[in-house]
Design an enzyme around this catalytic site. Structure first.
Site, PDB file in Angstrom:
ATOM      1  CD  GLU A  83      58.400  -4.176  -9.183  1.00 43.58           C
ATOM      2  OE1 GLU A  83      57.674  -4.501  -8.223  1.00 43.58           O
ATOM      3  OE2 GLU A  83      59.607  -4.461  -9.252  1.00 43.58           O
ATOM      4  CD  GLU A 114      65.956  -0.156 -32.560  1.00 48.74           C
ATOM      5  OE1 GLU A 114      66.063   0.875 -33.241  1.00 48.74           O
ATOM      6  OE2 GLU A 114      66.418  -0.278 -31.417  1.00 48.74           O
TER       7      GLU A 114
END
Length: 298
Positions: A83, A114
């Site tokens: 963004e 992960e």
């Protein structure tokens, strides 16, 4: 590993019978729990501000802001990073979101990613970390191997290391130079850290990037003057910002935006009367800080 020692994995006493509730009762309970999140962040505001200062210092020295996480935490970091270019005109390489498993993990669950500490080392090598970079690890539990490995690599490179976690005394908290620990309590659904923990991470990320961009002069008043007019909506937003900031008509705003190609330059010209290349020269002199550039001409 004992998950019961992790706050976000413990059972919430307020929701043990949530499966017996009506829809309205369920969403009311969720809403009540969500309201605890901003309260939990309050205690961490001094550390958040400290990390903002380090981010600003790093970006002013051509460093980068790098978010690293897995699953929900990784997605939130990528979201915040993605963004920044349209909102604040940052180069795409300045604020970076890294998620375990790569871009595929943005849309599909790659839960094993992960645990891949070796891949994190490889991903950090590609970035060529420096002392001016700020790397922030994100994980509810504070124990994600991929993220821990990335944080350790950043430490070795001399970068500033921060973290956003939701459990006290985690390994990530111990590694970080500036740890942010938001204790928002057990989840509504035990272990579903996309809920309160994820919300807290999103709120903190909003604070970090927004405050840093304000400090860097990418906001004038409360107007996002570095917005990139890359589509119809953002072009109209840029025009409206110019109208508001320079107190001119929409027609005047459109003309200035077309002439200078940037919201910030258009405002500077309209407010100060500067023309042509001098507009960009003055902005460059003040590192794009519009308010300082305007004040220099008054």
């Amino acid at each position: 590993m004992n998950l019961h020692q992790i706050l976000t994995e413990t059972r919430n006493p307020h929701t043990t019978h949530i499966d017996e509730k009506t829809s309205l009762e369920i969403v009311t309970i969720i809403n009540e729990e969500d309201q605890l999140v901003p309260q939990a962040i309050t205690n961490e505001l001094p550390k958040i501000a400290q990390l903002v200062d380090r981010i600003v210092e790093g970006l002013e020295n051509n460093g980068r802001l790098i978010y690293v996480g897995a699953g929900t935490s990784g997605r939130l970091g990528v979201l915040d990073a993605s963004e920044c270019p349209p909102t604040y005109g940052t180069p795409f390489e300045q604020v970076i979101g890294i998620i375990a498993g790569g871009d595929t993990a943005l849309r599909f669950p790659l839960e094993g990613a992960e645990d891949d500490a070796i891949q994190a080392e490889k991903d950090m090598e590609v970035l060529t970390l420096t002392k001016h970079d700020v790397l922030i690890g994100i994980a509810a539990s504070g124990r994600t191997p991929y993220t821990i490995s990335a944080m350790n690599q950043a430490k070795k490179a001399g970068a500033t290391v921060g973290c956003i976690v939701n459990t006290l005394h985690s390994e990530m908290e111990q590694i970080a130079d500036i740890p942010i620990v938001v204790q928002c309590g057990p989840e509504v659904i035990t272990g579903s850290t996309r809920m309160k923990a994820g919300t807290s991470q999103k709120l903190v990320l909003n604070m970090l990037s927004t405050a840093a961009m304000i400090r860097l002069g990418k906001v004038y008043g409360n107007l996002m003057v570095d917005v990139q007019p890359s589509n119809e909506k953002l072009t109209q937003r840029a025009k409206d910002i110019i109208v508001e900031a320079a107190n001119v008509t929409l027609k005047e705003a459109e003309k200035a935006l077309a002439e200078y190609g940037s919201t910030k330059a258009a405002i500077l010209s309209l407010v100060t009367g500067l023309q042509g290349e001098e507009v960009h020269q003055v902005l460059d002199q003040y590192n794009g800080h519009l308010k300082k550039a305007i004040q220099s001409q008054m």
